[in-house]
Design an enzyme around this catalytic site. Structure first.
Site, PDB file in Angstrom:
ATOM      1  N   LYS A  32       0.814  -1.224   0.000  1.00 40.56           N
ATOM      2  CA  LYS A  32       0.000   0.000   0.000  1.00 40.56           C
ATOM      3  C   LYS A  32       0.847   1.273   0.000  1.00 40.56           C
ATOM      4  O   LYS A  32       0.602   2.212  -0.769  1.00 40.56           O
ATOM      5  CB  LYS A  32      -0.905  -0.051   1.238  1.00 40.56           C
ATOM      6  N   THR A  33       1.884   1.323   0.872  1.00 37.99           N
ATOM      7  CA  THR A  33       2.713   2.540   0.977  1.00 37.99           C
ATOM      8  C   THR A  33       3.409   2.825  -0.347  1.00 37.99           C
ATOM      9  O   THR A  33       3.513   3.966  -0.791  1.00 37.99           O
ATOM     10  CB  THR A  33       3.762   2.375   2.104  1.00 37.99           C
ATOM     11  N   ASP A 224      -4.869   8.026   3.623  1.00 36.10           N
ATOM     12  CA  ASP A 224      -4.379   6.682   3.952  1.00 36.10           C
ATOM     13  C   ASP A 224      -5.164   6.151   5.152  1.00 36.10           C
ATOM     14  O   ASP A 224      -5.727   6.927   5.921  1.00 36.10           O
ATOM     15  CB  ASP A 224      -2.882   6.778   4.294  1.00 36.10           C
ATOM     16  N   GLU A 225      -5.186   4.836   5.338  1.00 35.19           N
ATOM     17  CA  GLU A 225      -5.875   4.189   6.474  1.00 35.19           C
ATOM     18  C   GLU A 225      -7.315   4.728   6.603  1.00 35.19           C
ATOM     19  O   GLU A 225      -7.775   5.090   7.684  1.00 35.19           O
ATOM     20  CB  GLU A 225      -5.112   4.431   7.790  1.00 35.19           C
ATOM     21  N   GLN A 255      -9.130  -4.252   8.524  1.00 34.55           N
ATOM     22  CA  GLN A 255      -8.199  -3.781   9.554  1.00 34.55           C
ATOM     23  C   GLN A 255      -8.734  -2.547  10.294  1.00 34.55           C
ATOM     24  O   GLN A 255      -7.968  -1.761  10.842  1.00 34.55           O
ATOM     25  CB  GLN A 255      -6.832  -3.482   8.928  1.00 34.55           C
ATOM     26  N   ARG A 607       0.440  -9.636  11.070  1.00 37.29           N
ATOM     27  CA  ARG A 607       1.724  -8.972  11.365  1.00 37.29           C
ATOM     28  C   ARG A 607       2.883  -9.933  11.117  1.00 37.29           C
ATOM     29  O   ARG A 607       4.027  -9.520  11.000  1.00 37.29           O
ATOM     30  CB  ARG A 607       1.800  -8.498  12.829  1.00 37.29           C
TER      31      ARG A 607
END
Length: 750
Positions: A32-33, A224-225, A255, A607
Site C-alpha cells: 500500500k505505501t 491513507d488508512e 483492519q 503482522r
C-alpha cells in the site's frame, strides 16, 4: 519511467488512475505505501501537477516522513512541497493561519491527554461533584466521542437522547462539565486534539471564503488508512475535495480496529454511495506473509458479515504451520513463549528484533516481561511511558508553553511554584478565581500580582512575571534551541535537577539535556523553515506514539495488538487467546463489537511474516483473583489445516488434542471438544438483537436464561462459596456449566 515497472497490474492501475474519486482496497501486506508513494510521484513527474496542490493525509508523522523521502527519490526536492502529514498536524497548520476567524490566538496551545484530564479534574472539584463518579478518563472519553461526531456542547446539552444516556449512566452533569471545559480551553487559548478536527469543520462551515481557498489549493486529496477515519475527518476531506472531485482513499475494512477512538467503518463501507462514479482497485496480493498465514487469516475474517469482499493471496512459500501453545497458567504461558523465542533465535540465527509478542491488554505484559528477564532476553514495550510524558520533560515544556502562550492555564499550574518559589496552592487558587471573577486573562492577574495577593507571595509572583517577560523577549529574538536553553537555565529547573545526585535525579537531568538535543536537531534540520520555539512546540504536541518510539536496539517487541497495526515481524506470538480476554468481555454487546474484535485478531495474525504462534492459559490472575479460563472462540475459527500443536506441551496436556492428520476441516483447531458440546453440532450462539445482561443478584433455580456464547439454558442450582455466587446452568447445546455470577453475562428470560 522505471518506478512503474516494479508494480503488479492492480498496483499500476491504482497509481495511474489519478482523476476522479478512487478507492484502493489494500489487503494486508499488499504494498500500500509503495502505491501511495508512486501515485504522488506520478502526479508530479508524469502529470505535471504542482506539488503544492497535493494533500496527503496519513495516521502517523513517521509514515508521512517515510513517504516524502521515497517520493523525493523519484522526483527530487519538489516532493517537499506536498502537503503531507497526519490529520491533526495538517489541520493544526491551517488553524494557525486562520485562528483569528475562530477567535483563537495563532500561537494557541495544544493540550495533550494529561492536560485535558487535569483541567477536567479541576472543573469536577470546583463544581463539588463526586470525582469517583466523574472520573477524568470517563468524562474525557464522553466529550471526545461527542466531538468526533461533531456534537458541540450546546447540542450536547439540548439533546434529550444524550441527556437520557448520561442520566442512565448516573452522570447527569457531563454536559455541564463539557460546557465549562470548552470555555476554559477557549479562555486559555488552547485546543485539545479533538478540537483540531472539530474547529476545522467549524472553520469550513462558517467561513466559505476560507474553505474555497483550500479547495482551490488542494486539487488532489489522498487519505491513507481510510477505514480508521471518524465522521469529523471524513467530512473535512469530503469538503476539501468537493470542487475538483479528485479524492483517493486507501484502506482495508478488515483492519478497522479503532471504533473506541471514534473510527467509523461505515466511511469505507459506504464510500461508493457518496461517489457513484467511484473507481475501485483491489490490491489482493500479499508480499509479507507465508501462504499458511495468509490463508489462515482469510479463514478468520471470512466470518465477518460487514465487509468488502476481496481475496487476499500470495506467491510466497507455504511456510511453517501456525503453532498453538496451551499453558497451565499465565506465568507458564510467559515461560513457554520466552523459551520458544530463545530456541528459535539460536536455531535460526535470528535477532531479538525479529520477534513480537502481541496482547489484547497492557496488563498481560507482566508475565511476559518476567519470563524474558529470567532468560536474559532484551525487550522493549511499545506504548509504555513515552519520553515526552516524563515529569521533567513536561515541566520544561510547560515553561516553554507558558512563555509562548501566557493564557495556558495548565502550563501555568505546572510551573508557577516549580522550582519552589514560595507561591502555595492557596495563592494559585486566588489568582485563578480572580481571573474568572473579573473575566480577565490569567496573565493579567500574574502581571499584577500585588493587586490580588499580599506579602511574600505577591513579591514572588511579581518576580515570576518578570522572568516570563524576559523569556518572551528571548523567544522573539532567538531560535527554539537558544530560547529553550535560556529558559531551562534561568527558570532554575536545570539547577534543581543537577543538584539531585541520586541515580533517578541524574536520569532526569540527562532527559532534559536530551530534550534540548532534540530542539537543536529540529533547528538544524533544513526542512524546518520556522525555527521558532512555537513551531517546535506544535510539532511535539502532534507526535503520535509511533513517532515517539525511537528505540532501535535489538530487542523483542511487546505491544498491544492496536499498537501493532502497520508493523511486521518475522515471528509473532499472539498471547492470551482466551474467552473474555480476547474477544474482550467489554466487546460482547453486539455483532458490531464482536466483528471489530475479529478484525483485531486478523490484524494480529497478519503482522507475522514467517511464523505465527497462538497461545492461551487455563488459568490467569484477573481482577485480583485466580480464574479458570477457556480458550477463545476465535481459535475455533482458524482453519485447522494450518495449525499444529506445539511440541513443548506435556503429554498430559497434549493428550486432549485429537489427531487431525489430513482431515483439514475448517473449525475447531485440533482440540477435543468436551462431551458437553454434543459432538460437532454445538455452534457458538449469536446473542438475540435485544440481548442485555440482567442483574443476577436475585437469580433463582428453575429460571430460563440466555448467555451471549452458550445460548439458552435452565438454572439448575445456585450456590454461594465465600463472597462468590455460582450458578449451574444446563444449556440446550452446551450441556451443564458452572458460572461465577459476578462475571457471567446472563439475560433472565423468566
Amino acid at each position: 519511467m522505471d518506478y512503474l515497472e516494479g508494480l503488479n497490474p492492480p498496483q499500476r492501475q491504482a497509481v495511474e488512475q489519478t482523476e476522479g474519486p478512487v478507492m484502493i482496497i489494500a489487503g494486508a501486506g499488499s504494498g500500500k505505501t509503495r502505491v501511495l508513494t508512486y501515485r504522488i510521484a506520478h502526479l508530479i513527474y508524469s502529470k505535471g501537477v504542482d506539488a503544492f496542490n497535493i494533500l496527503s493525509l496519513t495516521f502517523t508523522n513517521k509514515a508521512a516522513a517515510e513517504m516524502k523521502h521515497r517520493i523525493e527519490q523519484v522526483v527530487g526536492l519538489e516532493a517537499r512541497n506536498t502537503w503531507m502529514g497526519t490529520f491533526h498536524s495538517t489541520f493544526a497548520k491551517i488553524l494557525r493561519v486562520e485562528a483569528d476567524r475562530l477567535g483563537y490566538p495563532s500561537n494557541f496551545t495544544i493540550y495533550d491527554t494529561d492536560d485535558s484530564k487535569s483541567l477536567i479534574r479541576t472543573i469536577v472539584k470546583e463544581k463539588r461533584l463526586d470525582d469517583k463518579v466523574y472520573k477524568p478518563n470517563t468524562v474525557l472519553a464522553r466529550i471526545s466521542g461527542a466531538k468526533n461526531r461533531l456534537i458541540s456542547w450546546q447540542t450536547y446539552q439540548n439533546d434529550p437522547y444524550i441527556k437520557a444516556d448520561d442520566e442512565t449512566a448516573m452522570k447527569p452533569k457531563i454536559g455541564e462539565i463539557y460546557k465549562t471545559y470548552q470555555e476554559r480551553l477557549f479562555k486559555a487559548g488552547a485546543m485539545d486534539f479533538d478540537d483540531l478536527l472539530f474547529n476545522t469543520n467549524v472553520l469550513f462551515r462558517d467561513h466559505l471564503d476560507v474553505l474555497n481557498k483550500y479547495q482551490q489549493r488542494f486539487k488532489y486529496v489522498m487519505v491513507d488508512e481510510f477505514q480508521d477515519t471518524n465522521l469529523s475527518q471524513y467530512l473535512i476531506t469530503k469538503k476539501l475535495a468537493a470542487v475538483h472531485q479528485n479524492i483517493c482513499v486507501v484502506g482495508d475494512d478488515a483492519q478497522s480496529i479503532y471504533a473506541f477512538r471514534g473510527a467509523d467503518i461505515q466511511n469505507i463501507l459506504n464510500f461508493e454511495k457518496d461517489y457513484p462514479d467511484l473507481f475501485v482497485v483491489k490490491l489482493e496480493q500479499n508480499y509479507r506473509s507465508t501462504k499458511t498465514i495468509v490463508e489462515a487469516a482469510n479463514s478468520i475474517i471470512s466470518k465477518n458479515k460487514a465487509q468488502l469482499k476481496k481475496n487476499v493471496w500470495t506467491q510466497n512459500e507455504n511456510g511453517d504451520l501456525i503453532e498453538l501453545i496451551k499453558a497451565a497458567s499465565d506465568n507458564e504461558e510467559g515461560r513457554l513463549v520466552a523459551s520458544t523465542i530463545f530456541e528459535e533465535r539460536n536455531n535460526k540465527k535470528l535477532n531479538n528484533s525479529d520477534f513480537a509478542i502481541l496482547y489484547r491488554t497492557n496488563s498481560q505484559s507482566r508475565a511476559m516481561e518476567e519470563a524474558l528477564r529470567k532468560m536474559n532476553i532484551p525487550y522493549k514495550i511499545v506504548g509504555g511511558l513515552s519520553f515526552y510524558q516524563r515529569k521533567e520533560i513536561k515541566d520544561l515544556m510547560a515553561y516553554m508553553r507558558f512563555t509562548v502562550n501566557p493564557a495556558d492555564e495548565e502550563a501555568f499550574k505546572r510551573v508557577i511554584n516549580y522550582p519552589k518559589r514560595g507561591i502555595g496552592d492557596t495563592s494559585v487558587e486566588k489568582m485563578m478565581i480572580a481571573a474568572y471573577e473579573h473575566d480577565i486573562p490569567l496573565w493579567e492577574v500574574v502581571t499584577n500580582g500585588s493587586s490580588f495577593l499580599a506579602g511574600r507571595a505577591a513579591n514572588s509572583v511579581d518576580d515570576f512575571a518578570t522572568m516570563i517577560k524576559s523569556f518572551k523577549l528571548e523567544v522573539e529574538r532567538k531560535d527554539a534551541f537558544e530560547a529553550a536553553t535560556s529558559i531551562a537555565k534561568q527558570s532554575g529547573l536545570l539547577r534543581e535537577l543537577y543538584e539531585d545526585k541520586t541515580i533517578e535525579g541524574l536520569n532526569r537531568y540527562e532527559n532534559v539535556q536530551e530534550l534540548l538535543n532534540a530542539i537543536k536537531e529540529y533547528v538544524d534540520n533544513p526542512e524546518n523553515e520556522d525555527k521558532s520555539l512555537g513551531a517546535f512546540l506544535q510539532e511535539i504536541a502532534l507526535l503520535t506514539d509511533n513517532d515517539r518510539d525511537k528505540d532501535q536496539s535489538d530487542a523483542v517487541t511487546l505491544m498491544t495488538i492496536h499498537s501493532s497495526k502497520g508493523l511486521e515481524f518475522r515471528q509473532v506470538f499472539v498471547v492470551g487467546m482466551e474467552e473474555d480476554l480476547f474477544p474482550s468481555q467489554m466487546m460482547m454487546q453486539s455483532r458490531e463489537d464482536l466483528e471489530e474484535e475479529r478484525r483485531l485478531f486478523y490484524v494480529a495474525t497478519t503482522r507475522a511474516m514467517e511464523k505465527l504462534y497462538l497461545t492461551y492459559a487455563l488459568s490467569r490472575y484477573r481482577f485480583g483473583r485466580l480464574l479458570n479460563c477457556e480458550q477463545s472462540r476465535f481459535l475455533e475459527e482458524v482453519d485447522s489445516t494450518y495449525v499444529k500443536v506445539n511440541k513443548r506441551m506435556s503429554s498430559a496436556i497434549a493428550s486432549s488434542f485429537r489427531d487431525y492428520g489430513s482431515e483439514g476441516k475448517s473449525g475447531f483447531i485440533g482440540l477435543k471438544k468436551p462431551a458437553m458440546r454434543t459432538g460437532t453440532t454445538a455452534k457458538i450462539h449469536t446473542p438475540s438483537p435485544d440481548f442485555k445482561p440482567s442483574n443476577t443478584n436475585n437469580l433463582q433455580e428453575g429460571q430460563k436464561v440466555e448467555h451471549p456464547k452458550f445460548g439458552f439454558g435452565d438454572v439448575m442450582k445456585i450456590e454461594t462459596e465465600g463472597a462468590n455466587r455460582k450458578a449451574s446452568i444446563k444449556f440446550d447445546n452446551f450441556g451443564e456449566k458452572t458460572l461465577l455470577l459476578s462475571f457471567a453475562k446472563l439475560r433472565i428470560l423468566e
